[in-house]
Write a protein that holds these residues in place. Structure first.
Motif, PDB file in Angstrom:
ATOM      1  N   ALA A  18       0.736  -1.169   0.034  1.00 20.12           N
ATOM      2  CA  ALA A  18      -0.027   0.083   0.004  1.00 20.12           C
ATOM      3  C   ALA A  18       0.809   1.289   0.148  1.00 20.12           C
ATOM      4  O   ALA A  18       1.832   1.225   0.767  1.00 20.12           O
ATOM      5  N   ILE A  32      -3.725   0.243  -3.244  1.00 21.07           N
ATOM      6  CA  ILE A  32      -3.276  -1.221  -2.579  1.00 21.07           C
ATOM      7  C   ILE A  32      -3.169  -2.055  -3.616  1.00 21.07           C
ATOM      8  O   ILE A  32      -4.115  -2.401  -4.377  1.00 21.07           O
ATOM      9  N   TYR A  56      -8.005  -6.252   4.290  1.00 17.48           N
ATOM     10  CA  TYR A  56      -8.850  -5.726   4.866  1.00 17.48           C
ATOM     11  C   TYR A  56      -8.083  -5.345   6.276  1.00 17.48           C
ATOM     12  O   TYR A  56      -8.402  -4.146   6.906  1.00 17.48           O
ATOM     13  N   VAL A  59      -6.373  -1.948   5.161  1.00 21.33           N
ATOM     14  CA  VAL A  59      -7.306  -0.907   5.126  1.00 21.33           C
ATOM     15  C   VAL A  59      -7.753  -0.461   6.671  1.00 21.33           C
ATOM     16  O   VAL A  59      -7.606   1.063   6.851  1.00 21.33           O
ATOM     17  N   GLN A  60      -8.225  -1.345   7.318  1.00 21.71           N
ATOM     18  CA  GLN A  60      -8.270  -0.982   8.801  1.00 21.71           C
ATOM     19  C   GLN A  60      -7.181  -0.373   9.720  1.00 21.71           C
ATOM     20  O   GLN A  60      -7.579   1.009  10.132  1.00 21.71           O
ATOM     21  N   TYR A  71     -14.446   7.341   4.329  1.00 22.53           N
ATOM     22  CA  TYR A  71     -13.402   6.926   3.429  1.00 22.53           C
ATOM     23  C   TYR A  71     -14.217   5.940   2.549  1.00 22.53           C
ATOM     24  O   TYR A  71     -15.317   5.570   2.780  1.00 22.53           O
ATOM     25  N   LEU A  73     -13.427   2.647  -0.246  1.00 21.91           N
ATOM     26  CA  LEU A  73     -12.426   1.494  -0.712  1.00 21.91           C
ATOM     27  C   LEU A  73     -13.144   1.242  -2.251  1.00 21.91           C
ATOM     28  O   LEU A  73     -14.100   0.565  -2.313  1.00 21.91           O
ATOM     29  N   LEU A  90      -7.977   3.586  -1.712  1.00 22.32           N
ATOM     30  CA  LEU A  90      -8.493   4.018  -0.267  1.00 22.32           C
ATOM     31  C   LEU A  90      -8.608   5.452  -0.365  1.00 22.32           C
ATOM     32  O   LEU A  90      -7.530   6.063  -0.497  1.00 22.32           O
TER      33      LEU A  90
END
Length: 96
Positions: A18, A32, A56, A59-60, A71, A73, A90
């Motif tokens: 990322a 990403i 996941y 991103v979190q 946000y 995705l 993102l």
């Protein structure tokens, strides 16, 4: 990927990287990209479970780190995809 475009990595796992988008369209814009060559989301299958878990989790953690109040995705496919390597955007309307 870093050999092709100089990038500032935000996350790197065994399955993905990322980094800030080199030409952002939003104030906060991260790409990403899976390390496995996959042309689109439609090519993923059960063998890609580790990538999806990393996606996941990454991103979190990015949302939490940058305290993004809202946000999105995004994954593009078909004619909406600019190049044939699966990648996710993102994005948020906040400065990084």
């Amino acid at each position: 990927m870093s050999f092709a475009i100089p990038v500032k990595r935000l996350r790197e796992t065994d399955t993905l990287m990322a980094f800030y988008h080199p030409k952002p369209a939003y104030p906060f814009h991260v790409l990403i990209v899976p390390k496995k060559a996959s042309a689109s989301l439609m090519e993923l299958d059960s063998s890609d479970a580790a990538f999806l878990a990393d996606l996941y989790s990454s991103v979190q953690s990015i949302v939490e780190e940058f305290k993004l109040p809202a946000y999105r995705l995004i994954v593009n496919g078909g004619e909406f995809q600019d190049f044939s390597q699966l990648h996710f955007h993102l994005i948020a309307d906040v400065e990084r």
